[in-house]
Design a protein around this motif. Structure first.
Motif, PDB file in Angstrom:
ATOM      1  N   LYS A   1     -14.877  12.307   7.975  1.00 13.79           N
ATOM      2  CA  LYS A   1     -15.806  12.525   9.302  1.00 13.79           C
ATOM      3  C   LYS A   1     -16.418  11.910   9.420  1.00 13.79           C
ATOM      4  O   LYS A   1     -16.364  11.780  10.873  1.00 13.79           O
ATOM      5  N   GLU A   2     -16.620  11.399   8.262  1.00 17.61           N
ATOM      6  CA  GLU A   2     -18.151  11.192   8.849  1.00 17.61           C
ATOM      7  C   GLU A   2     -17.758   9.270   9.921  1.00 17.61           C
ATOM      8  O   GLU A   2     -18.257   9.039  10.512  1.00 17.61           O
ATOM      9  N   ASP A   3     -16.786   9.060   9.162  1.00 17.82           N
ATOM     10  CA  ASP A   3     -16.390   7.557   9.837  1.00 17.82           C
ATOM     11  C   ASP A   3     -15.576   7.460  11.089  1.00 17.82           C
ATOM     12  O   ASP A   3     -16.378   6.958  11.433  1.00 17.82           O
ATOM     13  N   TYR A   4     -15.030   8.684  10.885  1.00 13.52           N
ATOM     14  CA  TYR A   4     -14.679   9.400  12.675  1.00 13.52           C
ATOM     15  C   TYR A   4     -15.343   9.008  13.165  1.00 13.52           C
ATOM     16  O   TYR A   4     -15.760   8.810  14.327  1.00 13.52           O
ATOM     17  N   GLU A   5     -16.759  10.643  13.073  1.00 11.01           N
ATOM     18  CA  GLU A   5     -17.353  10.169  13.968  1.00 11.01           C
ATOM     19  C   GLU A   5     -18.389   8.946  14.518  1.00 11.01           C
ATOM     20  O   GLU A   5     -19.137   9.097  15.559  1.00 11.01           O
ATOM     21  N   GLU A   6     -18.886   7.863  13.546  1.00  9.92           N
ATOM     22  CA  GLU A   6     -19.079   6.677  14.445  1.00  9.92           C
ATOM     23  C   GLU A   6     -18.623   5.453  14.513  1.00  9.92           C
ATOM     24  O   GLU A   6     -19.325   4.647  15.407  1.00  9.92           O
ATOM     25  N   HIS A   7     -17.276   5.496  14.366  1.00  8.42           N
ATOM     26  CA  HIS A   7     -16.177   4.529  13.995  1.00  8.42           C
ATOM     27  C   HIS A   7     -15.026   4.769  15.192  1.00  8.42           C
ATOM     28  O   HIS A   7     -14.833   4.517  16.118  1.00  8.42           O
ATOM     29  N   GLY A   8     -14.466   6.150  15.441  1.00  9.53           N
ATOM     30  CA  GLY A   8     -13.889   6.842  16.639  1.00  9.53           C
ATOM     31  C   GLY A   8     -12.969   6.499  16.155  1.00  9.53           C
ATOM     32  O   GLY A   8     -12.618   6.557  14.803  1.00  9.53           O
ATOM     33  N   ALA A   9     -11.853   6.730  17.223  1.00  8.70           N
ATOM     34  CA  ALA A   9     -10.297   7.564  16.047  1.00  8.70           C
ATOM     35  C   ALA A   9      -9.735   6.109  16.014  1.00  8.70           C
ATOM     36  O   ALA A   9      -8.416   5.709  15.067  1.00  8.70           O
ATOM     37  N   SER A  10     -10.077   4.700  16.474  1.00  6.67           N
ATOM     38  CA  SER A  10      -9.039   3.324  16.012  1.00  6.67           C
ATOM     39  C   SER A  10      -9.269   2.834  13.920  1.00  6.67           C
ATOM     40  O   SER A  10      -8.647   2.267  13.380  1.00  6.67           O
ATOM     41  N   ILE A  11     -10.260   3.962  13.388  1.00  2.00           N
ATOM     42  CA  ILE A  11      -9.983   3.604  11.659  1.00  2.00           C
ATOM     43  C   ILE A  11      -9.296   4.423  11.431  1.00  2.00           C
ATOM     44  O   ILE A  11      -8.725   3.895  10.118  1.00  2.00           O
TER      45      ILE A  11
END
Length: 389
Positions: free
Chosen positions: A368-378
């Motif tokens: 969830k932290e990765d998503y909030e930082e980088h967006g759905a492209s991850i």
């Protein structure tokens, strides 16, 4: 409790069926049709409300969001009430209706698995031909709507390999069965057509070794081979009966003669497999031909593996004979072996269960932290880890 200390939720959503369960288990907790029954009256009411009557429009929209069912419950409500219509969020292995897919996931998580999505990592499966944008939509729904702590999206074929099986994809034979019945004049209720085709497929269909002989058998003894299917029309309650004849073997035949179903497809499944093996390094081909393992519910037709093995063996033998004749060499015969196994119908889900049980799984998930930082492209790609093999 840390979500990584709980079993991950594993959901394999296919065109026909979805398998739902938790990592570490040997089989899914639920196997249900990937369909959603929505209440059309609320949807129509929401669309008809004027913009000025915003409260009525809002209430109708809320009720439409709440009044829906999935799986076998969807079929049951369709038949018992004329208020519902069926929607299929996945077509040919790819999500085509994201609103309906979100509803399906909602019921899967809360009503079937009965878990809090914020307390579990999730493993979802995806088609090999899905677009990166499709995976972004998956990630956005999972992180935004369900607030999952971690997500891993895996290609179905990779999961089958992690379970030790080669994954074979195919056309949608339910649609073929439905079209065959309608072309012959059988009056299928439109709302029930695909469900009828699915049930007929599972109950009566089989793979023939010679399609001409099958036609002759049915024509000579119709009372023996033609079956009847009786049901009740969902919206009117009127009983009806349809004959199931040639469709019993013509449905599965699309694997071996796809052109009879669609002019867009000409290459039979045995030829596709042969092309795939021939594209591999030459020193691996004999081992590949000898270890073709089936995966997926549509490969479970009676005698499917025999027909596939015989057709593929014929292609290979003809190539060997042509090579011997052309180059005046003696190439040894190639062994072709198609393997069936008990978990063939849910090998993809089992592969996901195995993968999500690996300690490396939680390290490779998008958080969830990765998503909030980088967006759905991850979510466009997922790291492959050793536990997958």
């Amino acid at each position: 409790m840390d979500p990584s200390e709980r079993p991950a939720v594993v959901m394999d959503n296919g065109t026909g069926y979805s398998k739902l369960g938790f990592s570490g288990n040997s089989e899914p907790s639920f196997t249900i049709p990937t369909i959603v029954a929505v209440n059309e009256s609320f949807l129509d009411q929401s669309e008809q409300c004027s913009s000025a009557n915003w409260l009525a429009q809002y209430n109708a929209g809320v009720m439409a969001d709440l009044d829906f069912f999935i799986g076998d419950e969807a079929v049951s409500h369709l038949r018992s009430s004329g208020l519902y219509s069926l929607r299929t969020p996945i077509r040919h292995g790819q999500v085509t209706d994201w609103d309906t897919m979100e509803r399906f996931w909602q019921q899967s998580i809360f009503n079937y698995l009965r878990c809090n999505p914020e307390e579990h990592y999730f493993l979802l499966t995806d088609s090999p031909v899905s677009t990166p944008e499709s995976r972004e939509c998956m990630g956005e729904i999972m992180f935004e709507t369900f607030n999952v702590p971690g997500l891993y999206i895996s290609v179905q074929s990779v999961l089958s390999l992690s379970a030790g099986y080669a994954y074979l994809r195919s056309l949608s034979e339910e649609e073929a069965d439905s079209e065959l019945l309608q072309e012959r004049g059988e009056l299928l209720p439109p709302d029930d057509a695909l469900d009828i085709a699915r049930r007929v497929k599972e109950t009566y269909c089989y793979t023939s070794s010679d399609i001409v002989k099958e036609f002759k058998k049915h024509d000579s003894k119709p009372s023996k081979y033609i079956k009847q299917w009786s049901a009740v029309k969902p919206k009117t309650g009127v009983p009806y009966t349809i004959d199931i004849g040639y469709e019993r073997f013509l449905g599965p035949e699309i694997f071996f003669n796809p052109e009879m179903y669609s002019e867009d497809f000409f290459t039979p499944l045995p030829e596709l497999i042969d092309n795939c093996v021939q594209s591999a390094p030459i020193d691996t081909r004999r081992a590949l031909y000898k270890n073709i393992v089936l995966s997926g519910g549509s490969t479970m037709f009676k005698d499917f593996h025999r027909r596939l093995q015989n057709n593929l063996k014929k292609i290979v033998d003809e190539r060997v004979a042509a090579t011997n004749a052309c180059h005046h060499v003696e190439v040894k015969p190639v062994e072709v072996n198609v393997v069936t196994h008990p978990i063939q119908s849910y090998a993809v889900w089992f592969g996901g269960s195995v993968a999500a049980s690996s300690p490396e799984f939680f390290e490779c998930c998008h958080t969830k932290e990765d998503y909030e930082e980088h967006g759905a492209s991850i979510c466009r790609t997922s790291t492959v880890f050793k536990g997958m093999y």
